[in-house]
Design a protein around this motif. Structure first.
Motif, PDB file in Angstrom:
ATOM      1  N   TYR A 199     -18.673  24.141  36.772  1.00 47.43           N
ATOM      2  CA  TYR A 199     -19.090  23.767  38.121  1.00 47.43           C
ATOM      3  C   TYR A 199     -18.675  22.323  38.394  1.00 47.43           C
ATOM      4  O   TYR A 199     -18.416  21.554  37.470  1.00 47.43           O
ATOM      5  CB  TYR A 199     -20.614  23.836  38.277  1.00 47.43           C
ATOM      6  CG  TYR A 199     -21.245  25.171  38.022  1.00 47.43           C
ATOM      7  CD1 TYR A 199     -21.626  25.996  39.080  1.00 47.43           C
ATOM      8  CD2 TYR A 199     -21.507  25.613  36.722  1.00 47.43           C
ATOM      9  CE1 TYR A 199     -22.239  27.220  38.850  1.00 47.43           C
ATOM     10  CE2 TYR A 199     -22.115  26.831  36.489  1.00 47.43           C
ATOM     11  CZ  TYR A 199     -22.480  27.632  37.554  1.00 47.43           C
ATOM     12  OH  TYR A 199     -23.088  28.851  37.320  1.00 47.43           O
ATOM     13  N   TYR A 200     -18.665  21.984  39.671  1.00 50.44           N
ATOM     14  CA  TYR A 200     -18.617  20.562  39.998  1.00 50.44           C
ATOM     15  C   TYR A 200     -19.613  20.279  41.113  1.00 50.44           C
ATOM     16  O   TYR A 200     -19.848  21.123  41.990  1.00 50.44           O
ATOM     17  CB  TYR A 200     -17.209  20.084  40.357  1.00 50.44           C
ATOM     18  CG  TYR A 200     -16.642  20.538  41.674  1.00 50.44           C
ATOM     19  CD1 TYR A 200     -16.984  19.910  42.875  1.00 50.44           C
ATOM     20  CD2 TYR A 200     -15.706  21.573  41.719  1.00 50.44           C
ATOM     21  CE1 TYR A 200     -16.435  20.315  44.078  1.00 50.44           C
ATOM     22  CE2 TYR A 200     -15.150  21.981  42.927  1.00 50.44           C
ATOM     23  CZ  TYR A 200     -15.514  21.344  44.097  1.00 50.44           C
ATOM     24  OH  TYR A 200     -14.968  21.739  45.300  1.00 50.44           O
ATOM     25  N   TYR A 218     -16.258  26.740  39.574  1.00 52.26           N
ATOM     26  CA  TYR A 218     -14.821  26.806  39.320  1.00 52.26           C
ATOM     27  C   TYR A 218     -14.401  28.139  38.705  1.00 52.26           C
ATOM     28  O   TYR A 218     -15.135  28.734  37.906  1.00 52.26           O
ATOM     29  CB  TYR A 218     -14.432  25.769  38.261  1.00 52.26           C
ATOM     30  CG  TYR A 218     -14.082  24.391  38.727  1.00 52.26           C
ATOM     31  CD1 TYR A 218     -13.141  24.156  39.725  1.00 52.26           C
ATOM     32  CD2 TYR A 218     -14.639  23.285  38.082  1.00 52.26           C
ATOM     33  CE1 TYR A 218     -12.797  22.861  40.085  1.00 52.26           C
ATOM     34  CE2 TYR A 218     -14.293  21.989  38.434  1.00 52.26           C
ATOM     35  CZ  TYR A 218     -13.370  21.784  39.436  1.00 52.26           C
ATOM     36  OH  TYR A 218     -13.024  20.509  39.781  1.00 52.26           O
ATOM     37  N   LYS A 220     -10.779  28.804  36.656  1.00 48.94           N
ATOM     38  CA  LYS A 220      -9.478  28.259  36.269  1.00 48.94           C
ATOM     39  C   LYS A 220      -8.754  29.276  35.403  1.00 48.94           C
ATOM     40  O   LYS A 220      -9.345  30.190  34.850  1.00 48.94           O
ATOM     41  CB  LYS A 220      -9.636  26.941  35.510  1.00 48.94           C
ATOM     42  CG  LYS A 220     -10.233  25.808  36.326  1.00 48.94           C
ATOM     43  CD  LYS A 220     -10.340  24.537  35.499  1.00 48.94           C
ATOM     44  CE  LYS A 220     -10.994  23.413  36.282  1.00 48.94           C
ATOM     45  NZ  LYS A 220     -11.151  22.177  35.483  1.00 48.94           N
ATOM     46  N   TYR A 230      -5.847  25.275  38.272  1.00 52.53           N
ATOM     47  CA  TYR A 230      -6.927  25.655  39.182  1.00 52.53           C
ATOM     48  C   TYR A 230      -6.596  26.989  39.842  1.00 52.53           C
ATOM     49  O   TYR A 230      -5.491  27.207  40.319  1.00 52.53           O
ATOM     50  CB  TYR A 230      -7.132  24.595  40.262  1.00 52.53           C
ATOM     51  CG  TYR A 230      -7.751  23.332  39.739  1.00 52.53           C
ATOM     52  CD1 TYR A 230      -9.120  23.138  39.777  1.00 52.53           C
ATOM     53  CD2 TYR A 230      -6.958  22.310  39.204  1.00 52.53           C
ATOM     54  CE1 TYR A 230      -9.692  21.971  39.301  1.00 52.53           C
ATOM     55  CE2 TYR A 230      -7.517  21.147  38.715  1.00 52.53           C
ATOM     56  CZ  TYR A 230      -8.887  20.983  38.763  1.00 52.53           C
ATOM     57  OH  TYR A 230      -9.440  19.829  38.277  1.00 52.53           O
ATOM     58  N   GLU A 233     -12.413  28.255  43.746  1.00 50.46           N
ATOM     59  CA  GLU A 233     -13.792  27.785  43.604  1.00 50.46           C
ATOM     60  C   GLU A 233     -14.623  28.317  44.752  1.00 50.46           C
ATOM     61  O   GLU A 233     -14.111  28.519  45.866  1.00 50.46           O
ATOM     62  CB  GLU A 233     -13.851  26.259  43.544  1.00 50.46           C
ATOM     63  CG  GLU A 233     -13.161  25.588  44.715  1.00 50.46           C
ATOM     64  CD  GLU A 233     -12.727  24.166  44.412  1.00 50.46           C
ATOM     65  OE1 GLU A 233     -13.027  23.285  45.254  1.00 50.46           O
ATOM     66  OE2 GLU A 233     -12.086  23.929  43.383  1.00 50.46           O
ATOM     67  N   GLU A 267     -18.093  17.111  36.903  1.00 50.03           N
ATOM     68  CA  GLU A 267     -17.753  18.437  36.396  1.00 50.03           C
ATOM     69  C   GLU A 267     -18.620  18.773  35.194  1.00 50.03           C
ATOM     70  O   GLU A 267     -18.755  17.962  34.267  1.00 50.03           O
ATOM     71  CB  GLU A 267     -16.269  18.494  36.034  1.00 50.03           C
ATOM     72  CG  GLU A 267     -15.377  18.187  37.235  1.00 50.03           C
ATOM     73  CD  GLU A 267     -13.896  18.197  36.892  1.00 50.03           C
ATOM     74  OE1 GLU A 267     -13.552  18.391  35.704  1.00 50.03           O
ATOM     75  OE2 GLU A 267     -13.088  17.991  37.812  1.00 50.03           O
TER      76      GLU A 267
END
Length: 411
Positions: A199-200, A218, A220, A230, A233, A267
């Motif tokens: 997550y961010y 996220y 990825k 990436y 998200e 993050e």
């Protein structure tokens, strides 16, 4: 009100627009002799009443800003973090803890500082020699490792490794290269690779009171060269049960790193042992369109930071847990899998024809050579997909990836 923006590039351009909309006079400070071209695309000198060179002595620059009547100093992007916090300290303005300044850029010092405060971080070390790094990796019995520069951006030279040879090659690559900002890498950081859901959190803080403007989950993938790429998200409501432990953890991490005033992009990996800090930057999150975020949630980190700078007393009253998203939203990174010449920009119309596409951002020009996407910087751009039904988004996401696999950008 007059505000100095240090390196008003990337998302910093959106902050400049938001501040101008609020009637703020602006001064620009350039921290790098030659900023990366990726950052400076779209920079508008006419947005500022003065353009200053910030590569000299900070004390003299602070005096100049004071003489110009500057009330606040803020970093526009990652490269401006150190200088912005230094100027804030020298000018006696509200800002972050000066004692932990270096820990907000150097990722090894960041991990050490956070760990000393009880914040979980990956096991790791910094090495000036690739052989020493390999010895540490082998003796630690790590199955997987992450190798990366100590102070960079955009997944620059970040690599996932599974063997000693891969660690050695990745370390040699980092140590021989300059980082994204053109600065040499004196050491290379090697960490355990933590697994979980990433997550961010995009936050805004005032006097150590933190508000989560946006929380995103996220997804990825690993590119062909072993670098993280990436994918997409999706937002997580801050008031949800999923968000609660993450928001508490992010607040503790920001406290440990001395983030007390302004924006931060943090993050976090949610692992079996709980949240683990990947890294945090004392600046706005990148790769975002604040206007789209505001359209579907009512608030963006960029807008909240602009409000803080202009009217700081408003932030404590902002209830981040009350923010609601209307429908489903997905921010999708564009991925080019077929390196080659971009013959035209006709591909943009094919993407814009996707029913759920509401925003497209790219930096591609016709006639240029477009390499394979291996990191954030080499991505052609990003899009936002939005719909009431998440299945519609998934349909268009799969259609987008199918177009890319067929050579969308270079065929």
């Amino acid at each position: 009100m007059k505000i100095a923006v240090v390196d008003g590039y990337s998302t910093g351009r959106a902050l400049v627009s938001a501040l101008r909309d609020r009637g703020t006079a602006l001064v620009h400070v350039r921290s790098l002799t030659t900023p990366p071209g990726y950052y400076t695309r779209g920079f508008r000198a006419e947005d500022f009443e003065a353009l200053l060179d910030g590569t000299g002595e900070p004390a003299r620059l602070a005096e100049r800003l004071t003489a110009l009547g500057v009330d606040r100093v803020v970093a526009g992007t990652e490269s401006g973090v150190i200088l912005a916090d230094t100027l804030t300290h020298l000018m006696g303005l509200p800002g972050n803890r000066y004692e932990t300044l270096a820990a907000r850029r150097d990722k090894q010092l960041m991990g050490d500082t956070a760990a000393a405060a009880g914040v979980a971080v990956p096991h790791g070390g910094a090495f000036a020699d690739a052989d020493e790094a390999v010895d540490w990796y082998v003796s630690g019995g790590l199955g997987e490792a992450v190798v990366k520069p100590p102070s960079s951006a955009g997944t620059d030279n970040v690599r996932f490794c599974r063997t000693a040879d891969e660690v050695h090659t990745a370390c040699k690559t980092v140590l021989a290269a300059d980082n994204f900002f053109g600065q040499p890498n004196p050491v290379v950081l090697v960490q355990e690779r933590v697994r979980g859901v990433e997550y961010y959190a995009n936050t805004v803080s005032r006097d150590g009171v933190h508000r989560v403007a946006e929380l995103w989950r996220y997804t990825k993938r690993t590119g062909s060269a072993g670098y993280p790429v990436y994918d997409y998200e999706e937002p997580v409501p801050v008031g949800s049960a999923e968000a609660a432990p993450l928001c508490r953890f992010v607040g503790a991490a920001l406290d440990a790193l001395g983030v007390r005033w302004g924006a931060a992009h943090t993050e976090v990996m949610l692992t079996e042992r709980g949240p683990v800090l990947i890294e945090s930057g004392a600046r706005l999150g990148g790769g975002t369109a604040p206007s789209v975020v505001e359209r579907y949630s009512g608030v963006s980190q960029t807008g909240l930071l602009a409000d803080l700078l202009v009217a700081p007393d408003r932030l404590p009253a902002f209830d981040d847990a009350a923010v609601r998203w209307s429908g489903a939203v997905r921010n999708v990174a564009l991925i080019n899998s077929s390196a080659g010449l971009v013959r035209s920009l006709d591909w943009t119309a094919r993407l814009e024809a996707l029913p759920t596409l509401v925003f497209l951002a790219h930096g591609v020009t016709a006639g240029e050579y477009l390499g394979e996407t291996v990191d954030l910087i080499s991505s052609p751009g990003y899009v936002y997909l939005a719909a009431e039904d998440p299945r519609d988004i998934e349909r268009d996401y799969r259609a987008l990836r199918a177009l890319e696999e067929a050579g969308l950008y270079t065929s």
